[in-house]
Design a protein around this motif. Structure first.
Motif, PDB file in Angstrom:
ATOM      1  N   GLU A 135     -55.745 -26.473  41.013  1.00 32.01           N
ATOM      2  CA  GLU A 135     -55.226 -27.134  42.175  1.00 32.01           C
ATOM      3  C   GLU A 135     -53.696 -27.032  40.845  1.00 32.01           C
ATOM      4  N   TRP A 136     -53.086 -27.546  41.611  1.00 34.05           N
ATOM      5  CA  TRP A 136     -52.102 -28.084  41.276  1.00 34.05           C
ATOM      6  C   TRP A 136     -51.158 -29.304  41.055  1.00 34.05           C
ATOM      7  N   ILE A 137     -51.126 -30.079  39.923  1.00 25.87           N
ATOM      8  CA  ILE A 137     -51.385 -31.137  40.111  1.00 25.87           C
ATOM      9  C   ILE A 137     -49.872 -31.789  39.221  1.00 25.87           C
ATOM     10  N   THR A 138     -49.007 -32.341  40.307  1.00 29.68           N
ATOM     11  CA  THR A 138     -47.899 -33.196  39.465  1.00 29.68           C
ATOM     12  C   THR A 138     -48.001 -34.829  40.136  1.00 29.68           C
ATOM     13  N   ASP A 139     -47.276 -35.695  38.594  1.00 22.60           N
ATOM     14  CA  ASP A 139     -47.572 -37.144  39.421  1.00 22.60           C
ATOM     15  C   ASP A 139     -46.457 -37.114  40.162  1.00 22.60           C
ATOM     16  N   ILE A 140     -46.273 -38.515  40.074  1.00 23.58           N
ATOM     17  CA  ILE A 140     -45.295 -38.793  41.440  1.00 23.58           C
ATOM     18  C   ILE A 140     -45.721 -40.191  41.946  1.00 23.58           C
ATOM     19  N   ASP A 141     -44.122 -40.732  42.330  1.00 21.80           N
ATOM     20  CA  ASP A 141     -44.146 -42.395  42.247  1.00 21.80           C
ATOM     21  C   ASP A 141     -43.816 -42.314  43.649  1.00 21.80           C
TER      22      ASP A 141
END
Length: 163
Positions: A135-141
């Motif tokens: 997976e490619w995981i990024t924090d998001i608001d």
């Protein structure tokens, strides 16, 4: 060692570069291996191939029994490293949104149990599923999310079912 790489060590170099590259990507980028067995596989082959290459360079690992001993020792060391340093896996509790254009991209609410404490760590992340174990995981608001590009799901994934 001659200037030309021996044909028998070329596959070892390729295995080392690929497996070490994947482990480094997992450690230092948003790329994530979400299955501990696959992570162990890549770690084992990265370390094993490096040790065998170094051993062959110094003319120490010449017999099949020495290579088997290296595989066994590294397998044990990798298992001990995993046992003592593993902090737990992030588990998706709720799939909050799915991208309308790219169905493999979701925004998930995840929990991870604290190893030596009572409770959970929480996060909301954007996940782009690359393969069944990658997976490619990024924090998001989610407050600043463009709602026209995302379909709201609120799909409970990891709920305990009581009978």
């Amino acid at each position: 060692m001659p200037a030309q790489i021996k044909k028998s060590t070329l596959p070892l170099y390729i295995i080392f570069v690929i497996s070490a590259g994947i482990i480094l990507l997992n450690r230092y980028t948003p790329f994530h291996i979400n299955d501990y067995r696959v992570h162990f596989f890549f770690l084992f082959f990265a370390v094993s191939s490096l040790v065998i290459l170094i051993g062959q360079f110094f003319k120490k690992l010449q017999s099949i029994w020495s290579i088997i001993l290296v595989f066994t020792g590294i397998g044990i060391l990798c298992a001990l490293k995993a046992f003592f340093s593993w902090g737990g896996d992030w588990k998706t509790q709720t799939v909050l949104y799915r991208n309308i254009e790219n169905k493999s991209q979701t925004i998930n609410y995840q929990l991870r149990g604290d190893r030596f404490a009572f409770g959970y760590k929480k996060r909301v992340v954007s996940i782009c599923h690359l393969a069944p174990f990658m997976e490619w995981i990024t924090d998001i608001d989610t407050l600043y999310l463009d709602k026209s590009k995302w379909e709201k799901l609120n799909l409970q994934v990891n709920e305990m079912k009581l009978r």
